[in-house]
Design an enzyme around this catalytic site. Sequence first.
Site, PDB file in Angstrom:
ATOM      1  N   CYS A 113      76.491  16.072  29.902  1.00 13.14           N
ATOM      2  CA  CYS A 113      76.760  17.467  29.489  1.00 13.14           C
ATOM      3  C   CYS A 113      77.818  18.135  30.367  1.00 13.14           C
ATOM      4  O   CYS A 113      78.368  19.173  29.989  1.00 13.14           O
ATOM      5  CB  CYS A 113      75.475  18.288  29.528  1.00 13.14           C
ATOM      6  SG  CYS A 113      74.205  17.635  28.461  1.00 13.14           S
ATOM      7  N   HIS A 252      76.682  26.038  30.357  1.00 14.89           N
ATOM      8  CA  HIS A 252      76.139  24.997  29.476  1.00 14.89           C
ATOM      9  C   HIS A 252      74.961  25.590  28.698  1.00 14.89           C
ATOM     10  O   HIS A 252      74.173  26.374  29.244  1.00 14.89           O
ATOM     11  CB  HIS A 252      75.680  23.805  30.319  1.00 14.89           C
ATOM     12  CG  HIS A 252      75.104  22.699  29.492  1.00 14.89           C
ATOM     13  ND1 HIS A 252      75.681  22.302  28.304  1.00 14.89           N
ATOM     14  CD2 HIS A 252      74.005  21.917  29.666  1.00 14.89           C
ATOM     15  CE1 HIS A 252      74.962  21.320  27.794  1.00 14.89           C
ATOM     16  NE2 HIS A 252      73.936  21.068  28.596  1.00 14.89           N
ATOM     17  N   ASN A 282      71.849  22.288  22.179  1.00 13.35           N
ATOM     18  CA  ASN A 282      72.615  21.663  23.258  1.00 13.35           C
ATOM     19  C   ASN A 282      73.510  20.576  22.658  1.00 13.35           C
ATOM     20  O   ASN A 282      73.011  19.565  22.165  1.00 13.35           O
ATOM     21  CB  ASN A 282      71.616  21.078  24.268  1.00 13.35           C
ATOM     22  CG  ASN A 282      72.277  20.407  25.447  1.00 13.35           C
ATOM     23  OD1 ASN A 282      73.475  20.163  25.450  1.00 13.35           O
ATOM     24  ND2 ASN A 282      71.479  20.096  26.458  1.00 13.35           N
TER      25      ASN A 282
HETATM   26  O1  UT7 Z   1      71.734  19.134  29.119  1.00 16.92           O
HETATM   27  C1  UT7 Z   1      70.662  18.788  29.920  1.00 16.92           C
HETATM   28  C2  UT7 Z   1      69.488  18.810  29.190  1.00 16.92           C
HETATM   29  N1  UT7 Z   1      68.266  19.385  29.244  1.00 16.92           N
HETATM   30  C3  UT7 Z   1      67.799  20.462  29.907  1.00 16.92           C
HETATM   31  O2  UT7 Z   1      68.417  21.107  30.664  1.00 16.92           O
HETATM   32  C4  UT7 Z   1      66.396  20.804  29.632  1.00 16.92           C
HETATM   33  C5  UT7 Z   1      65.716  21.512  30.767  1.00 16.92           C
HETATM   34  N2  UT7 Z   1      64.336  21.761  30.448  1.00 16.92           N
HETATM   35  C6  UT7 Z   1      63.947  22.629  29.492  1.00 16.92           C
HETATM   36  O3  UT7 Z   1      64.764  23.273  28.870  1.00 16.92           O
HETATM   37  C7  UT7 Z   1      62.461  22.811  29.265  1.00 16.92           C
HETATM   38  O4  UT7 Z   1      61.743  22.182  30.271  1.00 16.92           O
HETATM   39  C8  UT7 Z   1      62.005  22.309  27.868  1.00 16.92           C
HETATM   40  C9  UT7 Z   1      62.571  23.177  26.767  1.00 16.92           C
HETATM   41  C10 UT7 Z   1      62.453  20.877  27.660  1.00 16.92           C
HETATM   42  C11 UT7 Z   1      60.480  22.358  27.772  1.00 16.92           C
HETATM   43  O5  UT7 Z   1      60.036  23.687  28.035  1.00 16.92           O
HETATM   44  P1  UT7 Z   1      58.850  23.939  29.058  1.00 16.92           P
HETATM   45  O6  UT7 Z   1      58.577  25.372  29.064  1.00 16.92           O
HETATM   46  O7  UT7 Z   1      59.221  23.286  30.355  1.00 16.92           O
HETATM   47  O8  UT7 Z   1      57.666  23.203  28.353  1.00 16.92           O
HETATM   48  P2  UT7 Z   1      56.726  22.031  28.939  1.00 16.92           P
HETATM   49  O9  UT7 Z   1      57.462  20.752  28.984  1.00 16.92           O
HETATM   50  O10 UT7 Z   1      56.061  22.535  30.172  1.00 16.92           O
HETATM   51  O11 UT7 Z   1      55.629  21.945  27.806  1.00 16.92           O
HETATM   52  C12 UT7 Z   1      54.720  23.024  27.558  1.00 16.92           C
HETATM   53  C13 UT7 Z   1      53.865  22.639  26.392  1.00 16.92           C
HETATM   54  C14 UT7 Z   1      53.248  21.247  26.508  1.00 16.92           C
HETATM   55  O12 UT7 Z   1      51.946  21.284  25.944  1.00 16.92           O
HETATM   56  P3  UT7 Z   1      50.642  21.436  26.889  1.00 16.92           P
HETATM   57  O13 UT7 Z   1      50.685  20.247  27.814  1.00 16.92           O
HETATM   58  O14 UT7 Z   1      50.815  22.733  27.606  1.00 16.92           O
HETATM   59  O15 UT7 Z   1      49.533  21.405  25.894  1.00 16.92           O
HETATM   60  C15 UT7 Z   1      54.133  20.398  25.643  1.00 16.92           C
HETATM   61  O16 UT7 Z   1      53.468  19.258  25.128  1.00 16.92           O
HETATM   62  O17 UT7 Z   1      54.654  22.620  25.213  1.00 16.92           O
HETATM   63  C16 UT7 Z   1      54.473  21.363  24.535  1.00 16.92           C
HETATM   64  N3  UT7 Z   1      55.700  21.056  23.839  1.00 16.92           N
HETATM   65  C17 UT7 Z   1      55.953  21.464  22.593  1.00 16.92           C
HETATM   66  N4  UT7 Z   1      55.228  22.181  21.721  1.00 16.92           N
HETATM   67  C18 UT7 Z   1      55.799  22.442  20.538  1.00 16.92           C
HETATM   68  C19 UT7 Z   1      56.780  20.363  24.300  1.00 16.92           C
HETATM   69  N5  UT7 Z   1      57.719  20.312  23.367  1.00 16.92           N
HETATM   70  C20 UT7 Z   1      57.245  20.985  22.296  1.00 16.92           C
HETATM   71  C21 UT7 Z   1      57.771  21.284  21.019  1.00 16.92           C
HETATM   72  N6  UT7 Z   1      57.008  22.023  20.179  1.00 16.92           N
HETATM   73  N7  UT7 Z   1      58.992  20.891  20.625  1.00 16.92           N
END
Ligand code: UT7
Length: 325
Positions: A113, A252, A282
Amino acid sequence: MNNIAISSLGHYLPKKILTNAELEKIVDTSDEWITTRTGIKERRIALKDENTSDMAIGAAKEALKNAKLDGSKIELIVVATTTADSCFPSVGNIVQDAIGAHHAAAFDVSAACAGFLYALTTAKQYLLSGMYKNALVIAADKFTNLLDWNDRQTCVLFGDGAGAVILTPTKSKKGIISDYLLSLGKYHQIMYVATEKRKPLDKEKTEFHFPYAVMHGQELFKVAVNSMAEAVEIVVERAGMQMSDIDCVVPHQANDRIITAIAKKLKVPKEKFFINIHKYGNMSAASVAVALYEAVEEKKIQKGSNVVLVTFGAGLVAAANVVKF
Ligand code: UT7
């Protein structure tokens, strides 16, 4: 000494739109979750036969048209991509042929990225050295090719697209004033492409087809905020400016919450950040390039504006530039 200016911009976005509502039918997710956790509402998806090189060519042709420049005049082509049509030829080679840049050098840069700013800074050095008189810098990614459409943690985040700029030397004060490139290789396990040779350590995903992107979102989030905020501070200082001199930040577009956190850390009003993540998600290397294009189109960046471009990506890598328009 000459400055190296961005003299023209172009972009390309696939026509096919994939909304959050449509994603609800593919994986266990919701528009509400995606919107509140990321800011994304929809993204563009390249068709099966719409390759990274096709998008790169589309963006390049618009940049050439806007510059009123014939492709044959281009001397250097640098393409940022991690999703080339194949290992070789480079996307740069294919673009060169398509635009008729018969005497140009062409190659691709791989910095995920952060690729656009790595390519921009690389091309700038060639022009500063006097080796070439202009350069076409393109960022193009068909990231959806690398998605596991069963993995809701990644498939909701990404989209496809391309952006391009033409760089030319100028005796005026405008141009790419300062640069910052960083590699944080110690984090290479946080985001990578899983292949037969590099299977995820934490889970057996035998049912999926390699290759696909693996991402540890929460860890990445923290490093993204810290590395981008630091990159902005360093590049503004290298430009001999204060944060208050900056009119627009083009970051980004990985997550709207990351942008909010950076704005807070830097004590810069979020209104100064250009955001289009709701429309495209993204787009990997293309994110900053397309955002820059739209910021200029929407006149958020005008003649005289001091702009910070900042990005980070798998590697991990971070990069930033201050550009005076
Ligand atoms: O270019 C480089 C690329 N990437 C990044 O920079 C990404 C950086 N990270 C992020 O943007 C965030 O960490 C994410 C958007 C990927 C995830 O957000 P988060 O607030 O960190 O969520 P999490 O991973 O802590 O997940 C929270 C909950 C989990 O469920 P439980 O364990 O609390 O029951 C996940 O299983 O959300 C769940 N979850 C979803 N639910 C619905 C994860 N993905 C999804 C989804 N829809 N798509």
